[in-house]
Scaffold this active site. Structure first.
Site, PDB file in Angstrom:
ATOM      1  N   CYS A  80      44.492  35.709  37.148  1.00  0.00           N
ATOM      2  CA  CYS A  80      44.615  37.195  37.546  1.00  0.00           C
ATOM      3  C   CYS A  80      46.085  37.539  37.737  1.00  0.00           C
ATOM      4  O   CYS A  80      47.126  36.385  38.542  1.00  0.00           O
ATOM      5  CB  CYS A  80      44.140  37.459  38.956  1.00  0.00           C
ATOM      6  SG  CYS A  80      44.556  39.120  40.467  1.00  0.00           S
ATOM      7  N   GLY A  81      46.410  38.403  36.837  1.00  0.00           N
ATOM      8  CA  GLY A  81      48.153  38.817  37.175  1.00  0.00           C
ATOM      9  C   GLY A  81      48.420  39.279  38.762  1.00  0.00           C
ATOM     10  O   GLY A  81      49.838  38.406  39.339  1.00  0.00           O
ATOM     11  N   ASN A  82      48.059  40.060  38.943  1.00  0.00           N
ATOM     12  CA  ASN A  82      48.750  40.423  40.867  1.00  0.00           C
ATOM     13  C   ASN A  82      48.723  39.263  41.703  1.00  0.00           C
ATOM     14  O   ASN A  82      49.018  38.861  42.602  1.00  0.00           O
ATOM     15  CB  ASN A  82      47.839  42.018  41.044  1.00  0.00           C
ATOM     16  CG  ASN A  82      48.532  43.425  40.034  1.00  0.00           C
ATOM     17  OD1 ASN A  82      49.322  43.233  39.871  1.00  0.00           O
ATOM     18  ND2 ASN A  82      47.464  44.185  40.603  1.00  0.00           N
ATOM     19  N   CYS A 142      45.086  46.004  38.703  1.00  0.00           N
ATOM     20  CA  CYS A 142      44.740  44.959  37.703  1.00  0.00           C
ATOM     21  C   CYS A 142      45.875  44.526  36.903  1.00  0.00           C
ATOM     22  O   CYS A 142      46.234  44.886  35.719  1.00  0.00           O
ATOM     23  CB  CYS A 142      43.279  45.123  37.092  1.00  0.00           C
ATOM     24  SG  CYS A 142      43.235  43.767  36.306  1.00  0.00           S
TER      25      CYS A 142
HETATM   26  N1  LIG Z   1      38.118  40.556  38.536  1.00  0.00           N
HETATM   27  C1  LIG Z   1      38.607  39.665  37.008  1.00  0.00           C
HETATM   28  C2  LIG Z   1      39.503  38.535  37.880  1.00  0.00           C
HETATM   29  C3  LIG Z   1      40.832  39.693  38.218  1.00  0.00           C
HETATM   30  C4  LIG Z   1      41.979  40.586  37.387  1.00  0.00           C
HETATM   31  C5  LIG Z   1      43.271  40.574  38.263  1.00  0.00           C
HETATM   32  N2  LIG Z   1      43.087  41.548  39.166  1.00  0.00           N
HETATM   33  C6  LIG Z   1      44.474  40.727  38.124  1.00  0.00           C
HETATM   34  O1  LIG Z   1      44.887  41.417  38.317  1.00  0.00           O
HETATM   35  O2  LIG Z   1      44.900  40.219  36.568  1.00  0.00           O
HETATM   36  C7  LIG Z   1      38.139  39.139  36.565  1.00  0.00           C
HETATM   37  O3  LIG Z   1      37.123  38.423  36.895  1.00  0.00           O
HETATM   38  O4  LIG Z   1      38.128  38.901  35.057  1.00  0.00           O
END
Ligand SMILES: N[C@@H](CCC[C@H](N)C(=O)O)C(=O)O
Length: 252
Positions: A69-71, A190
């Site tokens: 998760c980047g954030n 995201c």
């Molecule tokens: N929901 C994503 C994982 C989380 C990604 C996140 N919000 C970000 O900032 O990169 C998944 O299950 O692939």
């Protein structure tokens, strides 16, 4: 049990640190619940690691595990520094690989794991798509951002088991709206989705080695590509830290 609530460009997380690695899927569902819990897009638990500053467990709000998760990586780095678990520059382990991060006040930069093109350009439902893995998989279409369609995004998410991004270059910024797996809705931002959108915009010649990013929250972030490595930079906010009125054993 003390937990911290973080927002990183609108993506929000519950974060705490413990010693024991157990399945926390049910805890994630409980804490991320916006009506009966703290409320968040994801749960991040920091654990000690013999080689790196820490390792993390990342869960989406529905209790599913995500590789990256980047954030969340920026929020976790800030939490680790603030809680004396790491120096300003740190390395930590995720299921996608090792993340390097640097904390400068409330601005945190994460160096993401190597990206991969999963599926080259294809057309579906009237849009042109590509799938990049920037830690987790992302479908990206470059289009007028007003075309964001939640029902279509949900269908594409189910078919490809990926997050879905609609992105547009406007006034020198890359605007991105993301439907997220595991939240099963559009989120305010995201990180890995914005980075994947940057890669597709770059393939199309719309941007060069970096761009300012604007997720749905309206916050401004930045992605840079240096030596084929993605750097993702922006502000994080520790909204509050609270003691939960819960049986502590639930959270060990
Ligand atoms: N929901 C994503 C994982 C989380 C990604 C996140 N919000 C970000 O900032 O990169 C998944 O299950 O692939």
């Amino acid at each position: 049990m003390v937990v911290s609530k973080y927002s990183a460009s609108g993506n929000d997380f519950v974060i705490y640190h413990v010693f024991k690695k157990i399945d926390r899927s049910n805890i994630a569902k409980k804490l991320c619940d916006r009506f009966n819990g703290v409320g968040a897009d994801g749960l991040i638990v920091l654990l000690p690691h013999e080689k790196y500053d820490f390792e993390w467990q990342f869960y989406n709000a529905d209790g599913s595990v995500a590789e990256m998760c980047g954030n969340g990586s920026r929020a976790a780095a800030h939490y680790a520094y603030k809680n004396n678990l790491a120096d300003k520059k740190m390395k930590f382990l995720t299921l996608a690989g090792v993340i390097e991060a640097e904390v400068e006040g409330n601005i945190v930069t994460s160096q993401l794991t190597p990206y991969k093109l999963i599926k080259d350009t294809f057309e579906e439902a009237g849009f042109e798509w590509k799938i990049y893995d920037t830690g987790v998989p992302h479908l990206v279409t470059i289009t007028d951002i007003e075309n964001f369609d939640k029902n279509l995004a949900r269908k594409m998410r189910e078919k490809y088991n990926a997050n879905v991004n609609f992105a547009q270059m406007k006034d020198g910024n890359l605007y991105v709206r993301t439907y997220e797996r595991g939240v099963e809705d559009e989120t305010l931002a995201c990180g890995t989705g914005m980075c994947a959108s940057f890669l597709v915009a770059r393939d199309k010649g719309l941007v060069a080695s970096g761009v300012k990013l604007r997720p749905k929250s309206g916050e401004e972030l930045e992605v840079m590509l240096k030596n084929d490595t993605l750097y993702f930079k922006g502000a994080v906010k520790n909204s509050f830290t609270a003691v939960l009125e819960e049986d502590e054993r639930d959270f060990l």
